[in-house]
Design a protein around this motif. Structure first.
Motif, short mmCIF file in Angstrom:
data_model
loop_
_atom_site.label_atom_id
_atom_site.label_comp_id
_atom_site.label_asym_id
_atom_site.label_seq_id
_atom_site.Cartn_x
_atom_site.Cartn_y
_atom_site.Cartn_z
N GLU A 48 0.81 -1.21 0.00
CA GLU A 48 0.00 0.00 0.00
C GLU A 48 0.84 1.27 0.00
O GLU A 48 0.39 2.33 -0.40
CB GLU A 48 -0.92 0.04 1.23
CG GLU A 48 -1.89 -1.09 1.33
CD GLU A 48 -1.29 -2.35 1.99
OE1 GLU A 48 -0.11 -2.33 2.42
OE2 GLU A 48 -2.00 -3.35 2.06
N THR A 49 2.08 1.16 0.49
CA THR A 49 2.91 2.36 0.63
C THR A 49 4.13 2.35 -0.29
O THR A 49 4.90 3.29 -0.30
CB THR A 49 3.38 2.52 2.09
OG1 THR A 49 4.11 1.36 2.47
CG2 THR A 49 2.21 2.72 3.03
N GLN A 71 -3.15 5.50 -4.77
CA GLN A 71 -2.42 5.32 -3.52
C GLN A 71 -2.55 6.55 -2.63
O GLN A 71 -2.75 6.42 -1.42
CB GLN A 71 -0.92 5.09 -3.79
CG GLN A 71 -0.55 3.69 -4.17
CD GLN A 71 0.94 3.59 -4.40
OE1 GLN A 71 1.47 4.20 -5.33
NE2 GLN A 71 1.61 2.82 -3.56
N ALA A 75 -4.18 6.48 0.98
CA ALA A 75 -3.32 6.83 2.12
C ALA A 75 -3.92 7.97 2.93
O ALA A 75 -3.77 8.02 4.15
CB ALA A 75 -1.93 7.21 1.63
N ARG A 115 0.52 5.79 10.68
CA ARG A 115 -0.15 6.96 10.13
C ARG A 115 0.50 8.19 10.72
O ARG A 115 0.78 8.23 11.93
CB ARG A 115 -1.64 6.92 10.47
CG ARG A 115 -2.42 8.13 9.94
CD ARG A 115 -3.91 7.89 9.96
NE ARG A 115 -4.30 6.82 9.06
CZ ARG A 115 -4.53 6.98 7.75
NH1 ARG A 115 -4.38 8.16 7.19
NH2 ARG A 115 -4.89 5.96 7.01
N SER A 125 -1.65 10.62 6.56
CA SER A 125 -1.24 9.68 5.52
C SER A 125 -0.83 8.36 6.13
O SER A 125 -0.14 8.32 7.16
CB SER A 125 -0.05 10.24 4.72
OG SER A 125 0.40 9.29 3.77
N LEU A 126 -1.25 7.29 5.48
CA LEU A 126 -0.76 5.97 5.81
C LEU A 126 0.71 5.92 5.39
O LEU A 126 1.07 6.45 4.33
CB LEU A 126 -1.56 4.92 5.02
CG LEU A 126 -1.14 3.47 5.20
CD1 LEU A 126 -1.49 2.98 6.60
CD2 LEU A 126 -1.83 2.62 4.15
#
Length: 166
Positions: A48-49, A71, A75, A115, A125-126
């Protein structure tokens, strides 16, 4: 090996509302020579990041931020599961050639999903939290992509709240 300098221009007038309303900002940052040869998806970052490395010719914040619009939207979405606060830290821009959504911080001892929140505007943001040696009171480094999502200045130090995700 001497590090070259890269100037980020136009950071203050980027699309998407980042920056300070039309002023032009130049940031001199060292280039990590190994970053341009990094493998797809930045090793160590959660899917995801993670993001691919920027092209060697990238010179603007827009070109260096290789996260996708999807993304960035995901995020920035609020956490679905309660988070555990780790505290606050002062964040500086990390290497803009290191792709993805990450924070290097002494607040964690191992890689974890987290986060970061900019208390000045509530944007969050993640990120993948990566350990950084030093006391908990030491500063942290935040990726270019994460700095842009939380709308933090790329040239100033920004106090952020850090939490474990999930």
């Amino acid at each position: 090996m001497s590090a070259a300098l890269l100037a980020l221009t136009g950071c203050g007038d980027m699309a998407g509302g980042f920056g300070t309303g039309g002023t032009e900002t130049t940031v001199a940052v060292p280039i990590d020579p190994s970053a341009s040869t990094a493998v797809e998806g930045a090793p160590g970052l959660a899917p995801e990041t993670a993001a691919p490395p920027p092209p060697p010719s990238a010179q603007t914040a827009e070109a260096l931020d290789t996260t996708t619009p999807e993304q960035r939207t995901a995020a920035a979405a609020p956490a679905e599961v309660p988070t555990k606060s780790l505290g606050t830290t002062v964040a500086a821009l990390g290497s803009p050639t290191e792709p993805g959504l990450w924070m290097k911080t002494p607040l964690v001892d191992s890689e974890q999903q987290g986060r970061v929140t900019n208390p000045a505007n509530g944007k969050s943001s993640l990120v993948t939290l990566l350990p950084l040696e030093g006391p908990d009171t030491a500063g942290s480094q935040l990726s270019l992509a994460a700095m842009r999502i939380i709308e933090a200045s790329l040239t100033d130090l920004t106090e952020v709240e850090v939490a474990l995700e999930g």
